[in-house]
Design an enzyme around this catalytic site. Structure first.
Site, PDB file in Angstrom:
ATOM      1  N   GLU A  35     -33.370  15.010  39.457  1.00 19.03           N
ATOM      2  CA  GLU A  35     -33.477  13.698  40.102  1.00 19.03           C
ATOM      3  C   GLU A  35     -33.667  13.854  41.601  1.00 19.03           C
ATOM      4  O   GLU A  35     -32.961  14.627  42.249  1.00 19.03           O
ATOM      5  CB  GLU A  35     -32.192  12.907  39.814  1.00 19.03           C
ATOM      6  CG  GLU A  35     -32.441  11.473  39.442  1.00 19.03           C
ATOM      7  CD  GLU A  35     -33.209  11.307  38.145  1.00 19.03           C
ATOM      8  OE1 GLU A  35     -34.416  11.001  38.210  1.00 19.03           O
ATOM      9  OE2 GLU A  35     -32.603  11.468  37.075  1.00 19.03           O
ATOM     10  N   ASP A  38     -38.603  15.566  42.852  1.00 19.80           N
ATOM     11  CA  ASP A  38     -40.077  15.574  42.785  1.00 19.80           C
ATOM     12  C   ASP A  38     -40.716  15.531  44.176  1.00 19.80           C
ATOM     13  O   ASP A  38     -41.576  16.340  44.489  1.00 19.80           O
ATOM     14  CB  ASP A  38     -40.630  14.482  41.844  1.00 19.80           C
ATOM     15  CG  ASP A  38     -40.267  13.050  42.211  1.00 19.80           C
ATOM     16  OD1 ASP A  38     -39.410  12.838  43.096  1.00 19.80           O
ATOM     17  OD2 ASP A  38     -40.846  12.135  41.593  1.00 19.80           O
ATOM     18  N   GLY A 126     -37.529  -2.086  35.237  1.00 16.55           N
ATOM     19  CA  GLY A 126     -36.575  -1.882  36.323  1.00 16.55           C
ATOM     20  C   GLY A 126     -35.298  -1.181  35.903  1.00 16.55           C
ATOM     21  O   GLY A 126     -34.304  -1.222  36.622  1.00 16.55           O
ATOM     22  N   ALA A 127     -35.315  -0.506  34.752  1.00 19.39           N
ATOM     23  CA  ALA A 127     -34.104   0.163  34.267  1.00 19.39           C
ATOM     24  C   ALA A 127     -34.114   1.656  34.574  1.00 19.39           C
ATOM     25  O   ALA A 127     -33.239   2.389  34.143  1.00 19.39           O
ATOM     26  CB  ALA A 127     -33.960  -0.050  32.765  1.00 19.39           C
ATOM     27  N   SER A 131     -41.121   1.738  33.524  1.00 16.47           N
ATOM     28  CA  SER A 131     -42.104   0.763  33.042  1.00 16.47           C
ATOM     29  C   SER A 131     -43.319   0.770  33.969  1.00 16.47           C
ATOM     30  O   SER A 131     -44.429   0.455  33.553  1.00 16.47           O
ATOM     31  CB  SER A 131     -41.492  -0.637  33.001  1.00 16.47           C
ATOM     32  OG  SER A 131     -41.228  -1.128  34.302  1.00 16.47           O
ATOM     33  N   GLU A 164     -49.325   3.216  42.802  1.00 17.66           N
ATOM     34  CA  GLU A 164     -47.938   2.850  43.098  1.00 17.66           C
ATOM     35  C   GLU A 164     -47.628   3.071  44.584  1.00 17.66           C
ATOM     36  O   GLU A 164     -46.961   2.258  45.221  1.00 17.66           O
ATOM     37  CB  GLU A 164     -46.980   3.651  42.202  1.00 17.66           C
ATOM     38  CG  GLU A 164     -45.572   3.112  42.246  1.00 17.66           C
ATOM     39  CD  GLU A 164     -44.781   3.344  40.963  1.00 17.66           C
ATOM     40  OE1 GLU A 164     -45.390   3.638  39.905  1.00 17.66           O
ATOM     41  OE2 GLU A 164     -43.558   3.224  41.013  1.00 17.66           O
ATOM     42  N   ASP A 176     -43.175  10.508  37.018  1.00 17.82           N
ATOM     43  CA  ASP A 176     -43.208   9.484  35.983  1.00 17.82           C
ATOM     44  C   ASP A 176     -44.556   9.442  35.279  1.00 17.82           C
ATOM     45  O   ASP A 176     -44.643   9.362  34.052  1.00 17.82           O
ATOM     46  CB  ASP A 176     -42.916   8.109  36.593  1.00 17.82           C
ATOM     47  CG  ASP A 176     -41.530   8.039  37.214  1.00 17.82           C
ATOM     48  OD1 ASP A 176     -40.745   8.984  37.020  1.00 17.82           O
ATOM     49  OD2 ASP A 176     -41.248   7.031  37.885  1.00 17.82           O
TER      50      ASP A 176
HETATM   51  P1  ADP Z   1     -39.158   0.961  36.482  1.00 24.42           P
HETATM   52  O1  ADP Z   1     -40.401   1.767  36.621  1.00 24.42           O
HETATM   53  O2  ADP Z   1     -37.921   1.774  36.588  1.00 24.42           O
HETATM   54  O3  ADP Z   1     -39.130   0.107  35.248  1.00 24.42           O
HETATM   55  P2  ADP Z   1     -40.191  -0.223  38.882  1.00 24.42           P
HETATM   56  O4  ADP Z   1     -39.573  -1.101  39.903  1.00 24.42           O
HETATM   57  O5  ADP Z   1     -40.747   1.067  39.314  1.00 24.42           O
HETATM   58  O6  ADP Z   1     -39.106  -0.041  37.724  1.00 24.42           O
HETATM   59  O7  ADP Z   1     -41.366  -1.004  38.175  1.00 24.42           O
HETATM   60  C1  ADP Z   1     -41.160  -2.287  37.644  1.00 24.42           C
HETATM   61  C2  ADP Z   1     -42.273  -3.221  38.057  1.00 24.42           C
HETATM   62  O8  ADP Z   1     -43.511  -2.795  37.423  1.00 24.42           O
HETATM   63  C3  ADP Z   1     -42.079  -4.636  37.578  1.00 24.42           C
HETATM   64  O9  ADP Z   1     -41.308  -5.370  38.488  1.00 24.42           O
HETATM   65  C4  ADP Z   1     -43.510  -5.167  37.488  1.00 24.42           C
HETATM   66  O10 ADP Z   1     -43.999  -5.512  38.762  1.00 24.42           O
HETATM   67  C5  ADP Z   1     -44.260  -3.913  37.035  1.00 24.42           C
HETATM   68  N1  ADP Z   1     -44.364  -3.885  35.566  1.00 24.42           N
HETATM   69  C6  ADP Z   1     -43.804  -2.984  34.740  1.00 24.42           C
HETATM   70  N2  ADP Z   1     -44.094  -3.245  33.440  1.00 24.42           N
HETATM   71  C7  ADP Z   1     -44.857  -4.351  33.458  1.00 24.42           C
HETATM   72  C8  ADP Z   1     -45.469  -5.157  32.433  1.00 24.42           C
HETATM   73  N3  ADP Z   1     -45.364  -4.865  31.138  1.00 24.42           N
HETATM   74  N4  ADP Z   1     -46.191  -6.241  32.829  1.00 24.42           N
HETATM   75  C9  ADP Z   1     -46.315  -6.540  34.127  1.00 24.42           C
HETATM   76  N5  ADP Z   1     -45.758  -5.843  35.121  1.00 24.42           N
HETATM   77  C10 ADP Z   1     -45.028  -4.760  34.810  1.00 24.42           C
HETATM   78 MG    MG Z   2     -40.944   2.868  38.332  1.00 23.84          MG
END
Ligand code: ADP
Ligand code: MG
Length: 386
Positions: A35, A38, A126-127, A131, A164, A176
């Site tokens: 952690e 990177d 956001g977990a 995502s 990003e 990631d």
């Molecule tokens: P993590 O990558 O840990 O989930 P991040 O803050 O890096 O959290 O990314 C989350 C953001 O990515 C969301 O707030 C949104 O803007 C975007 N995002 C992620 N998945 C989706 C989705 N399925 N549809 C639209 N936006 C998304």
């Molecule tokens: Mg992320």
């Protein structure tokens, strides 16, 4: 439960009134260990999980890109000629940023047709399960194919990172996207973030009767962004003071000297990175020699280092980790950037339900929101589904 890829197809059809040309998807990831290493040119060991973001796509006759997501109630539209980071914001900066980034990496965006996209996902947002990389990589593989760009997986991972970093403005590393692009069932990806050399490492969890549980605390602290930047700056300052290119070049043996020249906080930040790099290598070695049943102590040490030296854990994450370890987990640690998000626990498959009850009970006792607890399985990376 209906598959997320079917949901994306249905959502596309409902919104645009016709079926998509195809469905592409990419997974979220769990970082087993490594952690905040990177961006220090160090080592990470993530694996792609069985939670995916699907992108349904069809080509258009004009030059518009239209994108919508089940996650956000809006349709965003932009002309390909106007794609640039200044014009992008909000959630759509992720998918549209990828289209822009592909142009930066050599694609001729003046020559490609417009597309329409609909996105759906079962990766928690956001977990700390990325995502963001899942949406970037799903869109990257889709555009690479329909625009006939011929970019390889590592270039597509870089496109996600560039989107990003530049379009969204989050200064994240390459881990990631690499995990989301290169994942394989049953394996983690040992990535050298300096050389970008990667190697699949068999996890052997099923064979050992073990599994990885995610404990998503459902918390995100507003410190996450500033805290991340601050940690990154600390690491750069430490490397600069020590006269090395990055903390990758500091060894555990070199920490004694570092303690003399760095202030206490900066030293502890550096010590986390240096010892974490060593722990990643240790886990890779132990997985190959003794198997996953013997990595628990290293996961625990990683958590303590993030809690005490890097100071990115939270009371909820600490409770999840402590409760897991005192209720049968072989090891546990917070995962992801910190300041909220999820922890992972290495548990015997037979002990999962006991652990769930214990964690739910502990969270209730502390008055914390009930966490979401689910198993994850190392899965295949970004690809075309249909
Ligand atoms: P993590 O990558 O840990 O989930 P991040 O803050 O890096 O959290 O990314 C989350 C953001 O990515 C969301 O707030 C949104 O803007 C975007 N995002 C992620 N998945 C989706 C989705 N399925 N549809 C639209 N936006 C998304
Ligand atoms: Mg992320």
């Amino acid at each position: 439960m209906s598959d997320i890829r079917d949901d994306a197809e249905r959502g596309f059809h409902a919104l645009y009134g016709a079926p998509p040309d195809g469905i592409w998807s990419a997974p979220g990831r769990v970082n087993l260990i490594g952690e905040h290493t990177d961006y220090n040119g160090g080592f990470v060991l993530p694996f792609a999980i069985d939670r995916r973001t699907a992108a349904a796509l069809a080509l258009r006759d004009d030059r518009l890109i239209r994108v919508a997501s089940a996650f956000a109630d809006e349709l965003v539209e932009i002309d390909l000629g106007e794609l640039s980071p200044e014009h992008l914001s909000g959630w759509s900066a992720y998918p549209l940023g990828v289209a822009w980034a592909l142009g930066q990496l050599g694609a001729d965006l003046a020559a490609v047709p417009g597309v329409e996209l609909f996105i759906d996902s079962d990766v928690p947002v956001g977990a700390g399960l990325s995502s963001s990389a899942a949406i970037e990589c799903a869109v990257a593989v889709a555009l690479n194919e329909v625009w006939h760009l011929g970019l390889d997986k590592s270039a597509l991972a870089r496109a996600g990172q560039l989107a990003e970093n530049t379009a969204v403005g989050a200064p994240t590393g390459i881990m990631d996207q690499t995990a989301s692009m290169l994942g394989e069932p049953g394996a983690a990806i040992f990535l050298d973030c300096r050389s970008l050399h990667s190697q699949l490492v068999a996890l052997g969890l099923d064979e050992a009767g073990l599994e990885i549980l995610v404990i998503d605390t459902g918390t995100t602290h507003n410190l996450a962004e500033s805290g991340y930047r601050e940690r990154r700056e600390s690491c750069e300052r430490a490397a600069h003071t020590l006269g090395i290119a990055s903390l990758r070049d500091l060894t555990v043996a070199g920490l004694a000297h570092a303690r003399e020249v760095l202030d206490d906080t900066t030293f502890r930040r550096a010590r986390h990175v240096v010892t974490e790099n060593q722990r990643v290598r240790d886990v890779v070695r132990v997985l190959a020699t003794e198997g996953p049943g013997s990595i628990g102590d290293i996961l625990d040490a990683s958590h303590r280092s993030m809690r005490d030296d890097f100071e990115i854990s939270t009371p909820e994450l600490n409770l999840a980790v402590e409760t897991a370890v005192s209720n049968g987990a072989l090891g546990a640690r917070m995962t992801g950037g910190g300041f909220g998000g999820a922890a992972i626990a290495l548990v015997p498959q037979a002990g999962e339900s006991l652990l769930r009850v214990a964690i739910d009970g502990a969270f209730a006792e502390h008055g914390y929101q009930q966490p979401d607890i689910f198993g994850v399985v190392a899965s295949v990376g970004a690809r075309r589904d249909t």
